[in-house]
Design an enzyme around this catalytic site. Sequence first.
Site, PDB file in Angstrom:
ATOM      1  N   ASP A   1       0.836  -1.193   0.000  1.00 25.52           N
ATOM      2  CA  ASP A   1       0.000   0.000   0.000  1.00 25.52           C
ATOM      3  C   ASP A   1       0.876   1.250   0.000  1.00 25.52           C
ATOM      4  O   ASP A   1       2.017   1.206  -0.466  1.00 25.52           O
ATOM      5  CB  ASP A   1      -0.942  -0.011   1.210  1.00 25.52           C
ATOM      6  CG  ASP A   1      -2.305   0.585   0.882  1.00 25.52           C
ATOM      7  OD1 ASP A   1      -2.379   1.819   0.787  1.00 25.52           O
ATOM      8  OD2 ASP A   1      -3.282  -0.180   0.729  1.00 25.52           O
TER       9      ASP A   1
ATOM     10  N   HIS B   1      -3.855   6.119   3.456  1.00 18.27           N
ATOM     11  CA  HIS B   1      -4.547   4.914   2.987  1.00 18.27           C
ATOM     12  C   HIS B   1      -3.962   3.625   3.560  1.00 18.27           C
ATOM     13  O   HIS B   1      -4.674   2.760   4.070  1.00 18.27           O
ATOM     14  CB  HIS B   1      -4.488   4.903   1.460  1.00 18.27           C
ATOM     15  CG  HIS B   1      -5.328   3.887   0.782  1.00 18.27           C
ATOM     16  ND1 HIS B   1      -4.855   2.655   0.418  1.00 18.27           N
ATOM     17  CD2 HIS B   1      -6.608   3.919   0.376  1.00 18.27           C
ATOM     18  CE1 HIS B   1      -5.805   1.976  -0.193  1.00 18.27           C
ATOM     19  NE2 HIS B   1      -6.897   2.723  -0.226  1.00 18.27           N
TER      20      HIS B   1
ATOM     21  N   SER C   1     -10.970  -0.883  -1.144  1.00 11.67           N
ATOM     22  CA  SER C   1      -9.712  -0.838  -0.403  1.00 11.67           C
ATOM     23  C   SER C   1      -9.909  -1.239   1.047  1.00 11.67           C
ATOM     24  O   SER C   1      -8.999  -1.752   1.683  1.00 11.67           O
ATOM     25  CB  SER C   1      -9.129   0.578  -0.444  1.00 11.67           C
ATOM     26  OG  SER C   1      -8.434   0.805  -1.630  1.00 11.67           O
TER      27      SER C   1
END
Length: 1358
Positions: free
Chosen positions: A139, A366, A552
């Site tokens: 990520d 994220h 996600s």
Amino acid sequence: MRNSIFTGQTLTWAKPPMTLLAPPFRTLPSLLIIAPRRKLTFHNYNFKKKEWIHHNRRLSGGMYRAMPCSSVETTDITTGGGGGGGGGGVEENGRLRNFKLNHSTFLASLMPKKEIGADRFIEAHPHYDGRGSIIAIFDSGVDPAAAGLQLTSDGRPKILDVIDCTGSGDVDTSKVVKADEDGRISAASGASLVVNSSWKNPSGEWHVGYKLVYELFTNALTSRLKKERKKIWDEKNQEAIAKAVMHLDEFDQKHKKVEDPKLKRVRGDLQNRIDILKNQADSYDDKGPVIDAVVWHDGEVWRVALDTQSLQDDPDSGKLAGFVPLTNYRIEQKYGVFSKLDACTFVVNVYDEGNILSIVTDSSPHGTHVAGIAAAFHPEEPLLNGVAPGAQLISCKIGDSRLGSMETGTGLTRALIAAVEHKCDLINMSYGEPTLLPDYGRFVDLVNEVVNEHRLIFVSSAGNSGPALSTVGAPGGTSSSIIGVGAYVSPAMAAGAHSIVEPPAEGLEYTWSSRGPTADGDLGVCISAPGGAVAPVPTWTLQGRMLMNGTSMASPSACGGIALLISAMKAEGITVSPYSVRKALENTSIPIGGLPEDKLTTGQGLMQVDKAYEYIQKSRDFPCVCYQIKISQSGKSTPTSRGIYLREATACQHSTEWAVQVEPKFHEDASKLEELVTFEECIELHSSDNAVLRVPEYLLLTHNGRTFNIVVDSTTLSDGLHYYEVYGIDGKAPWRGPLFRIPITITKPKAVINRPPLISFSRMSFLPGHIERRFIEVPHGASWVEATIRTSGFDTTRRFFIDTIQICPLRRPIKWETVVTFSSPTAKSFAFPVVGGQTMELAIAQFWSSGVGSNETTIVDFEIVFHGIGVNRKEVVLDGSEAPIRIEAEALLASEKLAPAAVLNKIRIPYRPIEAKLCTLPTNRDKLPSGKQILALTLTYKFKLEDGAEVKPRIPLLNNRMYDTKFESQYYMISDTNKRVYAMGDCYPKSSKLTKGEYTLQLYLRHDNVQYLEKMKQLVLFLERNLEEKDVVRLNLFSEPDGPVMGNGTFKSSVLVPGKKEAFYLSPPNQDKLPKNSSQGSILLGAISHGKLSYAGQEEQKSPRKNPTDEDKSKGSTPAGTKPIPERLEEEVRDAKLKVFGSLKQDTDEGRFEWEKLAQLLKSEYPKYTPLLVKILESLLSRGNIGDKSQHYDAVIDAANEVIDSIDRVELAKFFSLRSDPEDEEAEKNKKKMETSRDHLAEALYQKGLALAEIESLKGEKASDLSAAEDTKDLDQTGDQSHVVSDIQSDLFEENFKELTKWVDLKSSKYGTLFVLRERRCGRLGTALKVVNDMIHDDGEPPKKKLYELKLFAQTRQ
């Protein structure tokens, strides 16, 4: 968008050869809407749906928003029940009964676990909470300081390693220095730093490097820091301005009338200080602080220390000696924080024996959020735990900070290497993008290797491009070895995390979650999991948790659930295999929705951890095998597919037969004798609808695989979507469920038979989350659509997703999408391109949370009108001649207005590399699991811009493919002659604004196959730039072939009637309209349109300006005068000696001795010969490795004096005081000779002045000595001026300076350095800075590095 409609033709014109080529439309991205009536912290609802997309590339997560969450006491919390989560009864499929949140269920909804049975599983098996499992998070990077990411539930370190796989944080530390007797080292930035005497360094060698700190920060963090730093800077600058104004006012008060030139210079300097302070406020540009890095080996491990003084408010903070040294995170699990202002966590890793330092930061929140969903552990708030609080993590940063968190091929490959090296059990990757070919590419090949050989379970997001079908992204939704996860929202999540007034009655898939099937018929989505959570985020966000939505978030939820299964399997001695785990998940998931085609949205359904565990226990003795499916139509060997996808109208008009090959696939370490030989299964084949699918009843399957046929009869099906499955059941153990499934998707389109071609869908009813799909056979000849949506029957605001999608061979899905919001019943119109003859899906969805709390149904009417103009030339090429191109046009569907227009608005210039370097990468992070070392090819291109422009590098072979390419990686950097980097990018290049000047582009390619890289050594690269409005070439159109020459018969517009063709001529561009600097081989690009939108006005076009043609004004040469042969021979011998003398090297003491010996000999032979003396001066100036600087500068002064003395300055001055006759050839020759002498004199005076200044600096003389000679005694109290005394005579520097002013303008960029030095010596810093700034901005090219160094020097007081 202009209101002309491009019809897909391309247009090319060669100058020689130039091409005009442009797609008529660019697909518009859609919106990703999270919950209504909640303010987004980082984005608003108008933003695009693919929130993490860059050039159609995205992290699959949705928008993220702030969700303040203070610490909550949970000691009195009791767990609720039900798969959907909530205070009331909830059935397994998520339907709601008497739903009401309480304190505990609200907290549970923020980190959903009940939906997948994770809470029930951990309650029953508290020690199977993920402990013993390791998850690699591919990520944007994970912050080890984030809440819940320090320890596991059993007290072990949560994060085992933090790695920057992209290289965006790499620092070159190959420079090695030694400390002096005071413990100081010279840092890479030029600073002098003190090392801590307690640090162990047996070798005494310190590796140094530096980094611009903004290169390590996210855009959001950089923006925050710039604002805070600008505020502090403004305060200090205003203070400095006030002080400068006060000094000027004091001067004016003291000197009412200023007539003395010296006083005028002083006042001018004071005014310049004020002007500079004001101007720098207007031109403020914070490039960010520089941090120095020091790396050394302490005898056991590599250590790292950073000097962060430039980041600190306190000048005593951030010093190198006060830094607590770090080592590779994997060794000690320690991290640092740059400063209190940024609150940004970082870790370090050292590679290549100390020559590469990696400073690891995250490139967005994220990755930390994803890690928190999978495995966060909050002992004081257990309801906010991640799904697997006992699991450990490694962070593999694949999102490149330099590219705004975009993944790169380098990052992906290194991440896989790291996952294998750390013996991970699982990989979670919440990134993805559309793909050209499913289950294809270099990354997919490497994933197959780690899954099949190393038994890693790879989980990834399916994408956020729904609600249309065939929108799953790569790699998660398109790769067979990866478990693709869709995003589900439960009533509890809607009520709690989203704060919906009235949550939906049952769980459903988020509207934006991507759908299958893939282009080759595979299901696409494997399973579903909760797609939203409030989870930890990095400390630099200045908050603990944040709400994010997207697949996600669904992927780490599923990954955490699988970690629970791994934990149980390891504890109970069950062999871990991605094959058996996937089968357990798919065969125990709870279906979402009641229709067969819902599987295309949700996969096999909502995963259930507890049921999958029971399945794994029961099937532990069965072989670990997956079933590879390859399907081809009978009679054809290619192409092969993984499912059957009948999408076009012709495929549904008759029955088709398909050959299905089923091949059992074992892990690489499977025993050939015990597992492969003995494998034999009696498979019962089943069809979900025997009327449509006919299959054999049984299949005896062995290790070598078997083939059987399927007959599909879709002729009796109605228009629309139909989904079926053929699946195989173990006849001896039917409880195992399907061992393999073959998805069959049939979209039977509705034909458009009306003329004009119009199709409408009336009275469609919508509730929140409802989707209507219509499949239309686009008429042949159609190239664009005009559509209108009308809504009625509702009260509160409604939000709709509208998608259309077409699938063409070897192309990414052609998608048009928009999000429209209706505050009241009304109509809206759109226009978008289509491909004639291909089925188009129209998907209309009311957003899942739009209209909640209202019981009214929204009524929608949708009308589509197809348009098309057919032309005889799909590609228009203008070959450079004067002949126009004849184009025929016809209306293929209905009457259309023909209004052609063509423009050339881009230029593309080809380049080949000037240098190609191939090398083997030295570190283990670039060594594949197979043992192969990755190679790198660096290609260097040079280009020059005559004017500033926005340029975009294009590599046709490699661009626009990340996952669907067999090449591993590409990365480019554009830098100027100062090595300042202006732009960087990967396979999705961006336009970058560059000023006039020379540039270098370096392209970096990686692969382990040297033959592939060898073929790329002459790779052609194009630089593309948009033409300015004044340079855009608008091509003329004529109704007759001689129109371009005669200038009459202009074609404007007409009405095309079906069955009747019309023609017009497209004229090539006039030579005087071509853009300047369009070199041979350049390609002009643009677009041609033929029709007009029926509901839009026409935009007025501007006429291009003509560019004058440069003429070649060559001049004849003047014959040289004749000289006697002996004189000519003597001159040639002399010049030959000078040439040899100039070629002598002075690298060694012996070489310098020979040079000095020859110099003396030549001076004695040719005394007072200026060219010889100039050559001697130049040789002295070019020397390197100067020992005694004072002696060297004395030698320069002596050499300069010899040049000065050799020139008759009186004669020179007399010549330039008179005008010469330009018609007199002898006078012109003499003029050139005198100009050369003047240049030699000026250069000698200039170099002498620099040398005098250097000697003065070495001797430590004060500027006040010179100021005394320039200014008067009564100035000694003025501001910050140096003390001056009027009666001191000018020194050597001043005498030399005044002599130089007689011959040249000292404020020019060539001699300005000396002027700045003089002003600085006089204490006139304001004037010095003004001159430097003028020198920097006078030239349009990028300023040279020496000018910036001079500016820094000018700002310091002697």
